[in-house]
Design a protein around this motif. Structure first.
Motif, PDB file in Angstrom:
ATOM      1  N   LEU A 172      -8.919   1.265 -11.920  1.00 53.41           N
ATOM      2  CA  LEU A 172      -8.689   2.512 -11.183  1.00 53.41           C
ATOM      3  C   LEU A 172      -9.996   3.235 -10.882  1.00 53.41           C
ATOM      4  O   LEU A 172     -10.043   4.082  -9.995  1.00 53.41           O
ATOM      5  N   THR A 173     -11.055   2.896 -11.600  1.00 51.09           N
ATOM      6  CA  THR A 173     -12.350   3.550 -11.407  1.00 51.09           C
ATOM      7  C   THR A 173     -13.226   2.835 -10.385  1.00 51.09           C
ATOM      8  O   THR A 173     -14.395   3.182 -10.228  1.00 51.09           O
ATOM      9  N   LEU A 174     -12.689   1.858  -9.676  1.00 51.21           N
ATOM     10  CA  LEU A 174     -13.452   1.106  -8.681  1.00 51.21           C
ATOM     11  C   LEU A 174     -13.982   2.054  -7.604  1.00 51.21           C
ATOM     12  O   LEU A 174     -13.225   2.847  -7.028  1.00 51.21           O
ATOM     13  N   SER A 175     -15.271   1.953  -7.330  1.00 43.15           N
ATOM     14  CA  SER A 175     -15.862   2.829  -6.313  1.00 43.15           C
ATOM     15  C   SER A 175     -15.522   2.323  -4.915  1.00 43.15           C
ATOM     16  O   SER A 175     -15.212   1.143  -4.725  1.00 43.15           O
ATOM     17  N   GLN A 176     -15.586   3.208  -3.947  1.00 40.04           N
ATOM     18  CA  GLN A 176     -15.330   2.827  -2.559  1.00 40.04           C
ATOM     19  C   GLN A 176     -16.320   1.766  -2.105  1.00 40.04           C
ATOM     20  O   GLN A 176     -15.960   0.820  -1.399  1.00 40.04           O
ATOM     21  N   LYS A 177     -17.559   1.886  -2.541  1.00 40.97           N
ATOM     22  CA  LYS A 177     -18.597   0.914  -2.178  1.00 40.97           C
ATOM     23  C   LYS A 177     -18.239  -0.475  -2.701  1.00 40.97           C
ATOM     24  O   LYS A 177     -18.334  -1.470  -1.971  1.00 40.97           O
ATOM     25  N   ASP A 178     -17.821  -0.549  -3.967  1.00 43.08           N
ATOM     26  CA  ASP A 178     -17.457  -1.835  -4.547  1.00 43.08           C
ATOM     27  C   ASP A 178     -16.182  -2.400  -3.909  1.00 43.08           C
ATOM     28  O   ASP A 178     -16.069  -3.610  -3.700  1.00 43.08           O
ATOM     29  N   LEU A 179     -15.228  -1.526  -3.591  1.00 41.00           N
ATOM     30  CA  LEU A 179     -14.017  -1.970  -2.912  1.00 41.00           C
ATOM     31  C   LEU A 179     -14.356  -2.566  -1.545  1.00 41.00           C
ATOM     32  O   LEU A 179     -13.895  -3.649  -1.193  1.00 41.00           O
ATOM     33  N   ASP A 180     -15.181  -1.859  -0.787  1.00 42.39           N
ATOM     34  CA  ASP A 180     -15.581  -2.344   0.540  1.00 42.39           C
ATOM     35  C   ASP A 180     -16.305  -3.680   0.438  1.00 42.39           C
ATOM     36  O   ASP A 180     -16.053  -4.598   1.231  1.00 42.39           O
ATOM     37  N   ASP A 181     -17.197  -3.802  -0.542  1.00 43.74           N
ATOM     38  CA  ASP A 181     -17.932  -5.046  -0.731  1.00 43.74           C
ATOM     39  C   ASP A 181     -16.974  -6.192  -1.076  1.00 43.74           C
ATOM     40  O   ASP A 181     -17.075  -7.289  -0.515  1.00 43.74           O
ATOM     41  N   GLY A 182     -16.046  -5.944  -1.974  1.00 44.64           N
ATOM     42  CA  GLY A 182     -15.083  -6.974  -2.354  1.00 44.64           C
ATOM     43  C   GLY A 182     -14.202  -7.397  -1.194  1.00 44.64           C
ATOM     44  O   GLY A 182     -13.927  -8.587  -1.000  1.00 44.64           O
ATOM     45  N   LEU A 183     -13.764  -6.424  -0.393  1.00 44.31           N
ATOM     46  CA  LEU A 183     -12.941  -6.755   0.776  1.00 44.31           C
ATOM     47  C   LEU A 183     -13.727  -7.547   1.806  1.00 44.31           C
ATOM     48  O   LEU A 183     -13.208  -8.502   2.391  1.00 44.31           O
ATOM     49  N   ASP A 184     -14.975  -7.172   2.025  1.00 43.81           N
ATOM     50  CA  ASP A 184     -15.825  -7.937   2.950  1.00 43.81           C
ATOM     51  C   ASP A 184     -15.981  -9.381   2.481  1.00 43.81           C
ATOM     52  O   ASP A 184     -15.897 -10.318   3.278  1.00 43.81           O
ATOM     53  N   ARG A 185     -16.193  -9.559   1.195  1.00 39.29           N
ATOM     54  CA  ARG A 185     -16.337 -10.905   0.637  1.00 39.29           C
ATOM     55  C   ARG A 185     -15.036 -11.696   0.768  1.00 39.29           C
ATOM     56  O   ARG A 185     -15.042 -12.886   1.083  1.00 39.29           O
ATOM     57  N   PHE A 186     -13.909 -11.024   0.509  1.00 41.35           N
ATOM     58  CA  PHE A 186     -12.624 -11.710   0.606  1.00 41.35           C
ATOM     59  C   PHE A 186     -12.322 -12.106   2.056  1.00 41.35           C
ATOM     60  O   PHE A 186     -11.844 -13.210   2.309  1.00 41.35           O
ATOM     61  N   ILE A 187     -12.606 -11.226   2.983  1.00 35.72           N
ATOM     62  CA  ILE A 187     -12.390 -11.537   4.402  1.00 35.72           C
ATOM     63  C   ILE A 187     -13.257 -12.723   4.813  1.00 35.72           C
ATOM     64  O   ILE A 187     -12.795 -13.625   5.517  1.00 35.72           O
ATOM     65  N   ALA A 188     -14.506 -12.726   4.384  1.00 42.48           N
ATOM     66  CA  ALA A 188     -15.390 -13.863   4.689  1.00 42.48           C
ATOM     67  C   ALA A 188     -14.819 -15.155   4.102  1.00 42.48           C
ATOM     68  O   ALA A 188     -14.843 -16.211   4.750  1.00 42.48           O
ATOM     69  N   ALA A 189     -14.272 -15.081   2.895  1.00 37.88           N
ATOM     70  CA  ALA A 189     -13.678 -16.259   2.266  1.00 37.88           C
ATOM     71  C   ALA A 189     -12.474 -16.736   3.059  1.00 37.88           C
ATOM     72  O   ALA A 189     -12.333 -17.935   3.339  1.00 37.88           O
ATOM     73  N   MET A 190     -11.595 -15.814   3.442  1.00 37.19           N
ATOM     74  CA  MET A 190     -10.397 -16.194   4.203  1.00 37.19           C
ATOM     75  C   MET A 190     -10.772 -16.800   5.551  1.00 37.19           C
ATOM     76  O   MET A 190     -10.136 -17.757   6.000  1.00 37.19           O
ATOM     77  N   ASN A 191     -11.793 -16.248   6.185  1.00 39.27           N
ATOM     78  CA  ASN A 191     -12.206 -16.767   7.488  1.00 39.27           C
ATOM     79  C   ASN A 191     -12.762 -18.189   7.384  1.00 39.27           C
ATOM     80  O   ASN A 191     -12.756 -18.925   8.375  1.00 39.27           O
TER      81      ASN A 191
END
Length: 75
Positions: A52-71
């Motif tokens: 629950l303490t995940l920062s917006q920066k870390d969330l954005d980074d993780g989503l970017d990485r996941f999107i790159a993986a899915m692509n």
């Protein structure tokens, strides 16, 4: 522990579970530094768990990485 959980379910166009694609996405995500796990009776659900303490920066980074993986995963 206490945290948030989200998941993506993978299915073929026919509606049947797509465990192979979910597995491929899981492996690609891990290769990009995002830890996810398979879930569901058919192993066709990719599950994300994060604090629950995940920062917006870390969330954005993780989503970017996941999107790159899915692509990078073939359909």
């Amino acid at each position: 522990g206490i945290g948030a959980m989200r998941a993506l379910e993978f299915r073929h166009a026919s509606g049947q579970p797509d465990a192979a694609r979910a597995f491929a996405v899981t492996q690609a995500a891990r290769a990009h530094g995002v830890f996810v796990s398979l879930s569901g009776m058919d192993d066709n659900i990719v599950r994300f768990q994060f604090p629950l303490t995940l920062s917006q920066k870390d969330l954005d980074d993780g989503l970017d990485r996941f999107i790159a993986a899915m692509n990078g995963v073939k359909k």
